[in-house]
Design a protein around this motif. Structure first.
Motif, PDB file in Angstrom:
ATOM      1  N   GLU A 227      38.299 -34.282   9.917  1.00  0.00           N
ATOM      2  CA  GLU A 227      37.679 -33.798   8.681  1.00  0.00           C
ATOM      3  C   GLU A 227      36.674 -32.686   8.970  1.00  0.00           C
ATOM      4  O   GLU A 227      36.536 -31.741   8.191  1.00  0.00           O
ATOM      5  CB  GLU A 227      36.971 -34.941   7.963  1.00  0.00           C
TER       6      GLU A 227
ATOM      7  N   TYR B  30      27.288 -36.416  -2.923  1.00  0.00           N
ATOM      8  CA  TYR B  30      27.655 -35.219  -3.682  1.00  0.00           C
ATOM      9  C   TYR B  30      26.449 -34.735  -4.503  1.00  0.00           C
ATOM     10  O   TYR B  30      25.539 -35.500  -4.805  1.00  0.00           O
ATOM     11  CB  TYR B  30      28.804 -35.524  -4.635  1.00  0.00           C
TER      12      TYR B  30
ATOM     13  N   SER C  63      36.576 -28.901   7.584  1.00  0.00           N
ATOM     14  CA  SER C  63      35.368 -28.390   6.948  1.00  0.00           C
ATOM     15  C   SER C  63      34.959 -27.055   7.549  1.00  0.00           C
ATOM     16  O   SER C  63      34.626 -26.102   6.825  1.00  0.00           O
ATOM     17  CB  SER C  63      34.228 -29.408   7.078  1.00  0.00           C
TER      18      SER C  63
ATOM     19  N   THR D  79      30.724 -35.571   7.845  1.00  0.00           N
ATOM     20  CA  THR D  79      32.075 -36.001   7.484  1.00  0.00           C
ATOM     21  C   THR D  79      32.307 -37.393   8.066  1.00  0.00           C
ATOM     22  O   THR D  79      31.386 -38.016   8.587  1.00  0.00           O
ATOM     23  CB  THR D  79      33.135 -35.033   8.037  1.00  0.00           C
ATOM     24  N   CYS D  80      33.543 -37.843   7.989  1.00  0.00           N
ATOM     25  CA  CYS D  80      33.880 -39.174   8.515  1.00  0.00           C
ATOM     26  C   CYS D  80      34.500 -39.134   9.898  1.00  0.00           C
ATOM     27  O   CYS D  80      34.785 -40.184  10.468  1.00  0.00           O
ATOM     28  CB  CYS D  80      34.833 -39.890   7.553  1.00  0.00           C
TER      29      CYS D  80
ATOM     30  N   THR E  18      33.901 -35.141   1.415  1.00  0.00           N
ATOM     31  CA  THR E  18      34.700 -36.355   1.534  1.00  0.00           C
ATOM     32  C   THR E  18      33.916 -37.530   0.959  1.00  0.00           C
ATOM     33  O   THR E  18      32.679 -37.534   0.960  1.00  0.00           O
ATOM     34  CB  THR E  18      35.061 -36.647   3.003  1.00  0.00           C
ATOM     35  N   THR E  19      34.638 -38.520   0.483  1.00  0.00           N
ATOM     36  CA  THR E  19      34.027 -39.650  -0.204  1.00  0.00           C
ATOM     37  C   THR E  19      32.918 -40.305   0.605  1.00  0.00           C
ATOM     38  O   THR E  19      31.848 -40.620   0.084  1.00  0.00           O
ATOM     39  CB  THR E  19      35.105 -40.699  -0.540  1.00  0.00           C
ATOM     40  N   TYR E  20      33.180 -40.517   1.899  1.00  0.00           N
ATOM     41  CA  TYR E  20      32.238 -41.288   2.707  1.00  0.00           C
ATOM     42  C   TYR E  20      31.331 -40.423   3.579  1.00  0.00           C
ATOM     43  O   TYR E  20      30.658 -40.932   4.470  1.00  0.00           O
ATOM     44  CB  TYR E  20      33.005 -42.292   3.573  1.00  0.00           C
ATOM     45  N   ALA E  21      31.310 -39.119   3.333  1.00  0.00           N
ATOM     46  CA  ALA E  21      30.409 -38.242   4.080  1.00  0.00           C
ATOM     47  C   ALA E  21      28.962 -38.663   3.837  1.00  0.00           C
ATOM     48  O   ALA E  21      28.580 -39.009   2.717  1.00  0.00           O
ATOM     49  CB  ALA E  21      30.611 -36.797   3.654  1.00  0.00           C
TER      50      ALA E  21
ATOM     51  N   HIS F  26      33.943 -28.682  -1.480  1.00  0.00           N
ATOM     52  CA  HIS F  26      34.570 -29.406  -0.379  1.00  0.00           C
ATOM     53  C   HIS F  26      33.671 -30.573   0.005  1.00  0.00           C
ATOM     54  O   HIS F  26      32.440 -30.469  -0.035  1.00  0.00           O
ATOM     55  CB  HIS F  26      34.765 -28.490   0.836  1.00  0.00           C
TER      56      HIS F  26
ATOM     57  N   ASN G 197      44.370 -33.286  10.807  1.00  0.00           N
ATOM     58  CA  ASN G 197      44.330 -32.988   9.383  1.00  0.00           C
ATOM     59  C   ASN G 197      45.014 -31.650   9.137  1.00  0.00           C
ATOM     60  O   ASN G 197      45.634 -31.081  10.030  1.00  0.00           O
ATOM     61  CB  ASN G 197      42.884 -32.986   8.884  1.00  0.00           C
TER      62      ASN G 197
END
Length: 436
Positions: free
Chosen positions: A125, A91, A129, A120-121, A308-311, A306, A160
């Motif tokens: 996702e 981020y 996006s 993304t993961c 994701t945590t693990y992007a 926008h 999703n």
């Protein structure tokens, strides 16, 4: 080649207690009543269950294990990266070397003008996006009414929020209540229907059109020779963003990087996943044209809220880089074109089988064997044929009316022959069972 007959004895794991694992894409009421198929090992194109029985992986798991199972290079790259930087978010202005390198490498191969890369993961996702980028692009351009998304029958775009809303198969959309609004689906092979839908909605309200190069999970439908050229022209004429979903078709499955290159068009965005790591670790993303990225990159005050945590996960990116090395070093792009021809010639021998209505193959290392209406009306199911084939040592994929094939790109000719002969024997066995 000797066939392995599967034993249905309870595995050591199942002797402990009933499993609490909820299998997705399944009727759990049926799953809990029988033994589970527990995959314990894999190498190349082969799988072994926990009883030690061997199976040909005719689907590369879910279309993704392009370089085959058990590649030490990828495992080693993952191990090295875990020892250096296991994970960290990207981020704000945070980054890591594998994410930066992977983005540059993907951009260098993408048939997109001046590309930028969102990581993304996975594919679902990435679709969400792309849909949000498309809608927000028009909002920051002062056209917030351009929110409508059009997709195609049979198209699979993950499950999703946006993916479920634009998927082209009704069975995946029902039972969830209201989905994302301002979406519609048109026939996968009709430019005329696409244009009619654009005019019905109003071109000034349409944000983007989504399409797979070859429809995969929806039944393996290749486009007509001029379909995508006409789509690209139509989208350009009406000012609509053209988004290609290459999650299944990318990374040599169609003999090139993203699949869409076979038709010589340059979309505004490309969604990718699966083959980017050959499934060794979860990763996906969106390649965005410079024109679409421009207001976000070059104008102040337009943050994309926008992510994701693990992007941009460094270990997943390291797996992807090692996987891309294999694709290039072993030239699986050329190998894929050769396997495409071999698979097509082999699977088309099933076209004369009395239970087969149609064989679809010849564009990419993927095929569908469609059952006749008479067979389906007689109570024969693709699930039954799938089970018979697996009992004979070959794993395929069953959808409502067809068996799908998409093996790893390291499959050999004799293994293709084994796959097709096993499917033929399975069709025969199921047909005979229904006669008896």
């Amino acid at each position: 080649m000797t066939e392995t007959v599967v034993s249905y004895a309870r595995s050591p794991l199942e002797q402990l207690e009933p499993s609490r694992f909820w299998h997705t894409f399944s009727d759990m009421n049926k799953v809990v009543q029988g033994p589970k198929f527990v995959v314990s090992e894999a190498q190349g194109v082969w799988l072994w269950d926990d009883n030690g029985d061997r199976y040909l992986d005719g689907t590369a798991s879910l279309w993704y294990c392009n370089v085959g199972h058990g590649r030490a290079e990828i495992a080693d790259a993952v191990h090295r990266q875990l020892g250096r930087l296991d994970a960290y978010a990207v981020y704000g202005d945070f980054a890591n070397a594998p994410a930066l390198e992977l983005s540059e490498r993907l951009a260098s191969h993408a048939p997109v003008a001046d590309p930028r890369v969102i990581l993304t993961c996975g594919g679902g996702e990435a679709i969400d996006s792309a849909a949000k980028v498309a809608r927000q692009y028009w909002a920051v351009r002062g056209r917030p009414e351009r929110v409508h998304l059009i997709s195609r029958t049979g198209g699979y775009h993950g499950l999703n929020g946006f993916g479920t809303s634009i998927i082209g198969m009704d069975r995946f959309r029902t039972g969830y209540g209201p989905l994302v609004t301002d979406t519609s689906v048109v026939a996968h092979d009709s430019i005329e229907e696409l244009e009619a839908e654009i005019l019905r909605v109003g071109p000034e309200r349409v944000a983007a059109f989504f399409a797979e190069p070859v429809i995969g999970a929806g039944g393996v439908y290749a486009p007509g020779p001029d379909y995508f050229a006409r789509v690209a022209a139509l989208c350009e004429y009406y000012g609509i963003l053209f988004v290609v979903d290459s999650v299944i078709c990318g990374f040599a499955r169609l003999g090139n990087w993203f699949g869409i290159e076979r038709w010589g068009v340059r979309p505004d965005m490309i969604v990718f996943a699966k083959g980017v790591t050959s499934g060794y670790l979860p990763l996906g993303g969106v390649i965005v044209s410079g024109a679409v990225a421009e207001p976000f990159w070059n104008e102040p005050g337009h943050p994309l809220h926008h992510g994701t945590t693990y992007a941009g996960h460094p270990t997943c990116c390291a797996a992807a880089l090692a996987n891309l090395d294999i694709l290039e070093r072993e030239d699986l792009f050329t190998a894929s074109r050769e396997i495409e021809v071999q698979l097509d010639s082999a699977v088309r021998t099933l076209a004369t089988h009395p239970m087969v209505r149609e064989v679809r193959s010849g564009v990419g290392v993927m095929a569908a064997v469609e059952l006749t209406e008479e067979a389906l009306a007689a109570g024969i199911t693709t699930a039954e044929i799938f089970q018979e084939s697996r009992a004979r040592g070959v794993v395929l994929r069953a959808v409502p009316t067809a068996l799908l094939i998409s093996p790893p790109l390291v499959i050999a000719w004799e293994q293709i022959e084994h796959l097709v002969s096993t499917l033929r024997a399975s069709l025969d066995a199921v047909a005979q069972r229904h006669v008896d």
